[in-house]
Design an enzyme around this catalytic site. Structure first.
Site, PDB file in Angstrom:
ATOM      1  N   ASP A  40      22.943 -36.130  58.030  1.00  0.00           N
ATOM      2  CA  ASP A  40      23.474 -34.766  58.105  1.00  0.00           C
ATOM      3  C   ASP A  40      24.999 -34.746  58.108  1.00  0.00           C
ATOM      4  OD1 ASP A  40      23.393 -32.043  58.290  1.00  0.00           O
ATOM      5  OD2 ASP A  40      22.889 -31.987  60.422  1.00  0.00           O
ATOM      6  N   THR A  93      11.426 -30.009  52.962  1.00  0.00           N
ATOM      7  CA  THR A  93      10.643 -28.942  52.319  1.00  0.00           C
ATOM      8  C   THR A  93      11.438 -27.627  52.345  1.00  0.00           C
ATOM      9  OG1 THR A  93       9.527 -28.781  54.477  1.00  0.00           O
ATOM     10  CG2 THR A  93       8.285 -29.808  52.708  1.00  0.00           C
ATOM     11  N   ASN A 139      14.859 -27.562  51.991  1.00  0.00           N
ATOM     12  CA  ASN A 139      16.112 -27.690  51.227  1.00  0.00           C
ATOM     13  C   ASN A 139      16.063 -27.015  49.855  1.00  0.00           C
ATOM     14  OD1 ASN A 139      16.999 -31.005  52.521  1.00  0.00           O
ATOM     15  ND2 ASN A 139      17.623 -28.990  53.209  1.00  0.00           N
ATOM     16  N   ARG A 155      18.445 -24.062  49.061  1.00  0.00           N
ATOM     17  CA  ARG A 155      19.865 -24.230  48.750  1.00  0.00           C
ATOM     18  C   ARG A 155      20.159 -23.803  47.305  1.00  0.00           C
ATOM     19  NH1 ARG A 155      22.367 -29.031  52.255  1.00  0.00           N
ATOM     20  NH2 ARG A 155      21.209 -28.567  54.131  1.00  0.00           N
ATOM     21  N   SER A 159      14.775 -30.913  63.514  1.00  0.00           N
ATOM     22  CA  SER A 159      14.688 -30.371  62.148  1.00  0.00           C
ATOM     23  C   SER A 159      13.457 -30.817  61.355  1.00  0.00           C
ATOM     24  CB  SER A 159      15.965 -30.690  61.365  1.00  0.00           C
ATOM     25  OG  SER A 159      17.068 -30.075  61.953  1.00  0.00           O
TER      26      SER A 159
HETATM   27  C1  FPP Z   1      22.270 -32.878  54.886  1.00  0.00           C
HETATM   28  O1  FPP Z   1      23.649 -32.537  54.957  1.00  0.00           O
HETATM   29  C2  FPP Z   1      22.035 -33.686  53.688  1.00  0.00           C
HETATM   30  C3  FPP Z   1      21.114 -33.411  52.715  1.00  0.00           C
HETATM   31  C4  FPP Z   1      20.253 -32.211  52.758  1.00  0.00           C
HETATM   32  C5  FPP Z   1      20.976 -34.261  51.516  1.00  0.00           C
HETATM   33  C6  FPP Z   1      21.007 -35.744  51.752  1.00  0.00           C
HETATM   34  C7  FPP Z   1      21.155 -36.417  50.443  1.00  0.00           C
HETATM   35  C8  FPP Z   1      21.898 -37.517  50.199  1.00  0.00           C
HETATM   36  C9  FPP Z   1      22.605 -38.280  51.250  1.00  0.00           C
HETATM   37  C10 FPP Z   1      22.090 -38.035  48.798  1.00  0.00           C
HETATM   38  C11 FPP Z   1      20.897 -38.622  48.120  1.00  0.00           C
HETATM   39  C12 FPP Z   1      20.129 -39.595  48.904  1.00  0.00           C
HETATM   40  C13 FPP Z   1      19.790 -40.875  48.541  1.00  0.00           C
HETATM   41  C14 FPP Z   1      18.778 -41.592  49.370  1.00  0.00           C
HETATM   42  C15 FPP Z   1      20.370 -41.592  47.381  1.00  0.00           C
HETATM   43  P1  FPP Z   1      24.067 -31.009  54.813  1.00  0.00           P
HETATM   44  O2  FPP Z   1      24.262 -30.700  53.370  1.00  0.00           O
HETATM   45  O3  FPP Z   1      23.077 -30.125  55.499  1.00  0.00           O
HETATM   46  O4  FPP Z   1      25.438 -30.996  55.573  1.00  0.00           O
HETATM   47  P2  FPP Z   1      26.070 -29.777  56.404  1.00  0.00           P
HETATM   48  O5  FPP Z   1      25.154 -29.553  57.588  1.00  0.00           O
HETATM   49  O6  FPP Z   1      27.404 -30.304  56.802  1.00  0.00           O
HETATM   50  O7  FPP Z   1      26.144 -28.592  55.486  1.00  0.00           O
END
Ligand code: FPP
Length: 246
Positions: free
Chosen positions: A26, A72, A74, A77, A202
């Site tokens: 996160d 599920t 996401n 977005r 979460s």
């Molecule tokens: C949460 O941070 C992150 C995600 C929903 C996506 C995670 C994906 C990756 C790290 C890239 C692809 C993965 C691999 C295994 C190659 P957020 O976007 O909710 O952050 P925020 O809370 O600061 O907005």
């Protein structure tokens, strides 16, 4: 962290490592925003961190590493952000297929892959298939994963087995129910890490987290380093796990 507080190198006993570490990756969005970058840049940086941490987990000798890559929820977005995450996954899986034989890393996926783009589903199947030949550190990527969704699917599958005479509700055990989950055959996580300052679960590994130790840190996922992982492992080793006993 206070500027004056000295950060000591975390002391980790490599003979007492958790078997299974799970991470909620996160903070990518906030990392990007603080730099005036688009959110997809945060996910790209997060994917690099994942690479570093997965390699380090293997070097340390962890048996299982599970990461929450796409939930599920996401899908809510913006389309360009979802597309950027899918592209990063595709790039990573292509690379993983190239390097798996050398690194002896196994990969598995937890989640309903049927909603992913067809080419990504095919890549997941291929990596999973190649993995069968290896028995190194197993990396589980949670993709279109939700804990409640997983439990509901398991309940439905079990009910179908009962209706069709393959199972008996009177004899259902926790172990047998666990075999209906995406994580069948994988031990429960010992340690769950959540960076970025959020202190919630979460919808992650709801069944499996029953006796996990949790570690929270303010560090945003793209800034999460090998040293941060060692810090989490040291904190884990300082805990007393009683599983409800004394
Ligand atoms: C949460 O941070 C992150 C995600 C929903 C996506 C995670 C994906 C990756 C790290 C890239 C692809 C993965 C691999 C295994 C190659 P957020 O976007 O909710 O952050 P925020 O809370 O600061 O907005």
């Amino acid at each position: 962290m206070s500027f004056f507080r000295r950060r000591e190198a975390p002391k980790v006993d490599l003979n007492r490592l958790p078997r299974h570490v799970a991470i909620i990756m996160d903070g990518n969005g906030r990392w990007a925003k603080s730099r005036g970058l688009p959110r997809r840049a945060g996910h790209a940086a997060g994917a690099e961190t994942f690479r570093t941490i997965a390699t380090f987990a293997k070097e340390l000798g962890l048996e299982y590493l599970t990461v929450y890559a796409f939930s599920t929820e996401n899908w809510k977005r913006p389309a360009d952000e979802v597309e950027a995450i899918m592209k990063l996954l595709e790039k990573y899986l292509h690379e993983a297929i190239e390097t798996m034989a050398r690194d002896k890393v196994k990969m598995a996926f937890f989640g309903d892959l049927s909603l992913l783009p067809a080419h990504l589903q095919a890549l997941c199947r291929k990596t999973q298939e190649i993995s069968k030949g290896y028995d190194g550190c197993q990396v589980n990527i949670c993709l279109n994963y939700g804990g409640r969704d997983e439990l509901l699917r398991a309940a439905k599958a079990f009910a179908m087995d009962c209706v069709e005479g393959r199972a008996d509700p009177g004899h259902l055990t926790q172990k047998a129910f666990g075999d209906y989950l995406y994580s069948a055959g994988v031990p429960d996580p010992d340690l769950i890490i959540r960076p970025s300052g959020e202190v919630r679960v979460s919808n992650f590994l709801l069944w499996q987290c029953a006796y996990a130790e949790f570690y929270f840190t303010d560090v945003l996922w793209p800034d999460f380093s090998k040293e941060e992982l060692l810090r989490a492992l040291a904190a884990y080793q300082g805990r007393s796990r009683r599983y409800g006993g004394v």
